[in-house]
Motif scaffolding. Structure first.
Motif, mmCIF file in Angstrom:
data_model
loop_
_atom_site.group_PDB
_atom_site.id
_atom_site.type_symbol
_atom_site.label_atom_id
_atom_site.label_comp_id
_atom_site.label_asym_id
_atom_site.label_seq_id
_atom_site.Cartn_x
_atom_site.Cartn_y
_atom_site.Cartn_z
ATOM 1 N N UNK A 57 0.800 -1.231 0.000
ATOM 2 C CA UNK A 57 0.000 0.000 0.000
ATOM 3 C C UNK A 57 0.829 1.276 0.000
ATOM 4 N N UNK A 58 2.075 1.203 -0.533
ATOM 5 C CA UNK A 58 2.932 2.392 -0.551
ATOM 6 C C UNK A 58 2.960 2.947 -1.968
ATOM 7 N N UNK A 59 2.407 4.123 -2.147
ATOM 8 C CA UNK A 59 2.283 4.678 -3.498
ATOM 9 C C UNK A 59 3.634 5.195 -3.976
ATOM 10 N N UNK A 60 4.187 4.521 -4.982
ATOM 11 C CA UNK A 60 5.528 4.843 -5.477
ATOM 12 C C UNK A 60 5.416 5.361 -6.911
ATOM 13 N N UNK A 113 6.489 8.503 5.712
ATOM 14 C CA UNK A 113 5.520 9.161 4.835
ATOM 15 C C UNK A 113 4.494 8.163 4.320
ATOM 16 N N UNK A 114 3.324 8.697 4.066
ATOM 17 C CA UNK A 114 2.275 7.862 3.471
ATOM 18 C C UNK A 114 1.536 8.659 2.420
ATOM 19 N N UNK A 116 -0.058 10.775 -0.275
ATOM 20 C CA UNK A 116 0.367 11.840 -1.190
ATOM 21 C C UNK A 116 1.821 12.216 -0.982
ATOM 22 N N UNK A 117 2.243 12.300 0.274
ATOM 23 C CA UNK A 117 3.601 12.746 0.566
ATOM 24 C C UNK A 117 4.609 11.742 0.032
ATOM 25 N N UNK A 118 4.307 10.476 0.252
ATOM 26 C CA UNK A 118 5.186 9.430 -0.248
ATOM 27 C C UNK A 118 5.251 9.499 -1.768
ATOM 28 N N UNK A 119 4.098 9.698 -2.402
ATOM 29 C CA UNK A 119 4.046 9.759 -3.868
ATOM 30 C C UNK A 119 4.959 10.868 -4.379
ATOM 31 N N UNK A 120 4.908 12.023 -3.729
ATOM 32 C CA UNK A 120 5.690 13.160 -4.201
ATOM 33 C C UNK A 120 7.186 12.911 -4.030
ATOM 34 N N UNK A 121 7.566 12.352 -2.889
ATOM 35 C CA UNK A 121 8.993 12.104 -2.663
ATOM 36 C C UNK A 121 9.521 11.064 -3.639
ATOM 37 N N UNK A 122 8.763 9.993 -3.858
ATOM 38 C CA UNK A 122 9.225 8.953 -4.780
ATOM 39 C C UNK A 122 9.277 9.494 -6.204
ATOM 40 N N UNK A 123 8.332 10.338 -6.540
ATOM 41 C CA UNK A 123 8.341 10.974 -7.862
ATOM 42 C C UNK A 123 9.642 11.751 -8.051
ATOM 43 N N UNK A 124 10.005 12.490 -7.027
ATOM 44 C CA UNK A 124 11.246 13.254 -7.087
ATOM 45 C C UNK A 124 12.447 12.351 -7.248
ATOM 46 N N UNK A 125 12.443 11.237 -6.546
ATOM 47 C CA UNK A 125 13.563 10.305 -6.627
ATOM 48 C C UNK A 125 13.718 9.759 -8.044
ATOM 49 N N UNK A 210 -0.671 -2.139 5.102
ATOM 50 C CA UNK A 210 -1.548 -1.410 4.197
ATOM 51 C C UNK A 210 -2.884 -1.099 4.886
ATOM 52 N N UNK A 211 -3.384 -2.069 5.659
ATOM 53 C CA UNK A 211 -4.685 -1.890 6.285
ATOM 54 C C UNK A 211 -4.632 -0.920 7.462
ATOM 55 N N UNK A 212 -3.659 -1.076 8.342
ATOM 56 C CA UNK A 212 -3.592 -0.229 9.531
ATOM 57 C C UNK A 212 -2.190 -0.347 10.122
ATOM 58 N N UNK A 213 -1.394 0.670 9.876
ATOM 59 C CA UNK A 213 0.006 0.586 10.268
ATOM 60 C C UNK A 213 0.179 0.553 11.789
ATOM 61 N N UNK A 214 -0.639 1.323 12.496
ATOM 62 C CA UNK A 214 -0.517 1.357 13.956
ATOM 63 C C UNK A 214 -0.844 -0.011 14.551
ATOM 64 N N UNK A 215 -1.953 -0.576 14.099
ATOM 65 C CA UNK A 215 -2.329 -1.896 14.614
ATOM 66 C C UNK A 215 -1.265 -2.922 14.246
ATOM 67 N N UNK A 216 -0.721 -2.820 13.039
ATOM 68 C CA UNK A 216 0.297 -3.775 12.616
ATOM 69 C C UNK A 216 1.512 -3.706 13.531
#
Ligand SMILES: Nc1ncnc2c1ncn2[C@@H]1O[C@H](COP(=O)(O)OP(=O)(O)OP(=O)(O)O)[C@@H](O)[C@H]1O
Ligand SMILES: [Mg+2]
Lengths: 365, 271
Positions: A57-60, A113-114, A116-125, A210-216
């Motif tokens: 569930x990590x948008x790359x 990051x999760x 939108x933020x993750x998407x933007x950073x990976x896009x930059x990479x 992907x479902x719930x990071x805190x619970x995981x």
């Protein structure tokens, strides 16, 4: 022969896959075998991205960077660029390993990051890698800049190169056909690896995150390691695919690794069905074949209908592609062939209230 | 076999601030192996914050935190899960789109070992482990009484069943201490009664239980000892009868008899 027996079905699929390039060749022409080869490369890429996006569930959005790392590794170590001609069985794994390392390097700073933020950073990479390839020609010329690297060694084992036709079992088999079989082998391997990962302890941990990071994390999953593992695995697939691409094309340049390519691979995953291997394969096949079909078909079709080419086939292609995307997202938001899990996720919530009612009146406990 | 008097969890002078708000200050408690320990207090008293600290979701600002003889201040959640503290959440946090069985199987993660190579090789050891994970998950679903829903998605279970599933998932981590954050919230009287039986069963199986609950009747009939938090401070501790008649406690509960406190509101922060 009973088709519903899994063993028989597998046999049939294997048979079809084996004769497929010959069928394509005779029906559509040699050029389409090349397109089939590309489809296999993209399927590998999409399956790699599926691990990161579909399972964990990590948008790359910079995934194509790993493809680039694999491709440039092969190109630099097997071309006149440095006069190196390392054997393929060294270069390919090395490319995969380097891509894997880059996957971890990218993953590490984005762990918190999760979305939108993750998407933007990976896009930059992704863009950073491409820009590096573009500019590493001065002061020391490493990548040859925008001109790219050409005359790359074909894929070969010892003296047996699949860059040329061969006489095998009394059949005259062309280079494109040989590439098809090689890529098919790698694709099947990637499918097998994906399936095993999906049904493993690690695969479950990815889905839990992907479902719930805190619970995981409260359940004892080391979210940092498990996420890095997803990035690393996905990148490895990308690196292998990239190496094969370089050997197949004989030429690489930064242009092949633009943001558009990342988005294309993401579309394959999302359109086909995130998290479902079959769906991702379907997405890869469709998104390679359909645009090509438009490219070849749109001009003649317009000639036949209107007596002239009214719209440039190239722009029509993108137009129809966009339209298809919108339609699929409207009618099948979970993809054409979604995983059972994603289908449930994106389906309108089965009325929980109604379920609750049922259990209130259920005294069987 | 541990004796009842062994201290399992020992908190000393715990402090936690959120900006200007002291959510917890100078809280000390010790929980003995094998007991059911109740934690009560009005809304916003800091009960969930305390849970978040002992499960590593929040880091404490002051104090020491010992569990089973080792110090665990400033540890990651997965480290504490491995040490043997498992929890449920006040606002249920299941893996909504995984089945009940899969949810519990995730709970086995911390006690199993198959890594990427095991998964790829799919060797004997990995397959055996997978089978054991699934078997244990079925047993736990049976234990909490929702085995017939093993293939239902967590989000499609009823409220009470979701609470039970969270307990099963937590038990799958083989905890020494099970921390339950308002497990009876939103349950009717019959459901609460069977939940009480379940908690006794858990205690009898050798797991120490730390229980946050607003239902005072449930606390009184179940807990060996109770602590009361109010505005982040511990105002009383002892056996239920003692605590119930403690004037400070009565004052904290709006000056009245200790009865049903207002229902908590869902949807705040972690937990
Ligand atoms: N992450 C946070 N950021 C800021 N304030 C917080 C945070 N978590 C809790 N608080 C505050 O700390 C105080 C204690 O909250 P906590 O959730 O621990 O109470 P509680 O005893 O569990 O109450 P309830 O019975 O309503 O669940 C509250 O005032 C709450 O607003
Ligand atoms: Mg609370």
């Amino acid at each position: 022969m009973k088709l519903h027996r899994p063993a028989n079905r597998h046999l049939l699929v294997a048979l079809v896959l084996l004769v497929l390039p010959f069928i394509i060749d005779s029906l559509f022409g040699h050029g389409w075998v090349r397109i089939a080869d590309f489809a296999l490369l993209y399927i590998m890429l999409a399956l790699g991205l599926n691990i990161v996006v579909g399972y964990a569930g990590l948008l790359d959005l910079g995934y194509i960077a790993f493809f680039a790392v694999g491709a440039y590794t092969y190109a630099l170590l097997g071309s006149p660029q440095f006069g190196l001609h390392w054997p393929v069985w060294v270069v390919l794994p090395l490319g995969a390993l380097l891509a894997c390392i880059f996957g971890v390097l990218l993953g590490a700073p984005t762990l918190r990051l999760r979305g939108d933020y993750l998407a933007i950073v990976t896009l930059g990479f992704g863009e950073i890698i491409r820009i590096f390839m573009n500019n590493l020609n001065a002061p020391v010329n490493i990548t040859n800049g925008p001109q790219g690297i050409s005359m790359i060694d074909p894929l070969h084992v010892g003296d047996f190169s699949i860059g040329q036709r061969h006489e095998l079992f009394g059949l005259d088999i062309s280079s494109l056909h040989l590439h098809y079989y090689l890529f098919l082998g790698f694709t099947l391997l990637v499918v097998l690896v994906s399936r095993r990962l999906e049904n493993s302890r690690i695969g479950r941990a990815w889905m839990a995150i992907r479902e719930d990071e805190v619970a995981a994390s409260a359940m004892g999953i080391n979210t940092r390691n498990v996420k890095l593992l997803a990035f690393a695995m996905g990148a490895t697939f990308g690196g292998i695919s990239g190496g094969l691409f370089a050997g197949f094309q004989g030429f690489v340049s930064p242009e092949s690794f633009s943001l558009m390519e990342s988005i294309m691979v993401l579309c394959m995953v999302v359109l086909g069905g995130m998290g479902n291997i079959g769906g991702v394969v379907l997405g890869g096949v469709l998104l390679v074949i359909l645009p090509e079909a438009f490219r070849h078909g749109a001009g003649p079709l317009q000639q036949a209908l209107f007596g002239a080419v009214v719209v440039d086939p190239e722009s029509l292609r993108m137009l129809l592609f966009g339209l298809a995307l919108i339609l699929v997202m409207l009618w099948r938001p979970a993809g054409l062939w979604p995983s059972a899990q994603r289908r449930r996720e994106l389906a309108p919530d089965e009325t929980v209230a109604q379920q609750e009612q049922e259990t209130v009146y259920d005294h069987s406990r | 076999m541990t004796t009842v008097a062994d201290t399992l969890l020992e908190l000393r002078g715990i402090g936690k601030r959120f900006g200007g708000l002291a959510a917890l200050s100078e809280v000390s408690l010790h929980i003995r192996s094998g007991e059911i320990y109740g934690l009560i207090g009005p809304n916003g008293a800091g009960k969930t914050t305390l849970f978040n600290i002992i499960t590593g979701l929040y880091q404490l600002d002051e104090g020491t935190f010992q569990f089973a003889g080792s110090s665990y201040a400033r540890c990651k959640p997965h480290v504490l899960a491995h040490a043997g503290i498992a929890r449920t959440f006040q606002n249920i946090r299941l893996f909504a789109n995984m089945t009940a069985l899969e949810n519990v199987m995730v709970g086995r993660h911390v006690r199993t070992h198959a890594g990427i190579w095991g998964a790829l090789a799919c060797n004997r050891a990995t397959r055996d482990e997978e089978r054991a994970i699934e078997k244990r998950a079925h047993e736990l679903l049976h234990f909490v009484g929702i085995q017939r829903h093993s293939n239902t998605l967590a989000k499609n279970l009823s409220y009470g069943e979701q609470r039970r599933l969270e307990i099963a998932r937590a038990l799958a981590t083989e905890p020494k201490l099970l921390a339950l954050d308002e497990p009876a919230a939103g349950m009717n009287a019959t459901e609460t009664e069977s939940l009480k039986e379940l908690m006794k069963k858990i205690r009898d199986s050798g797991v120490t239980v730390l229980l946050i609950e607003h239902d005072v009747k449930l606390i009184m009939g179940l807990c060996d000892r109770v602590a009361v938090l109010d505005y982040g401070k511990k105002i009383a501790e002892g056996v239920p009868e003692e605590v119930r008649s403690n004037p400070a406690v009565i004052a904290a509960y709006l000056g009245g008899e200790v009865t049903e406190a207002p229902r908590p509101q869902a949807g705040e922060g972690l937990g």
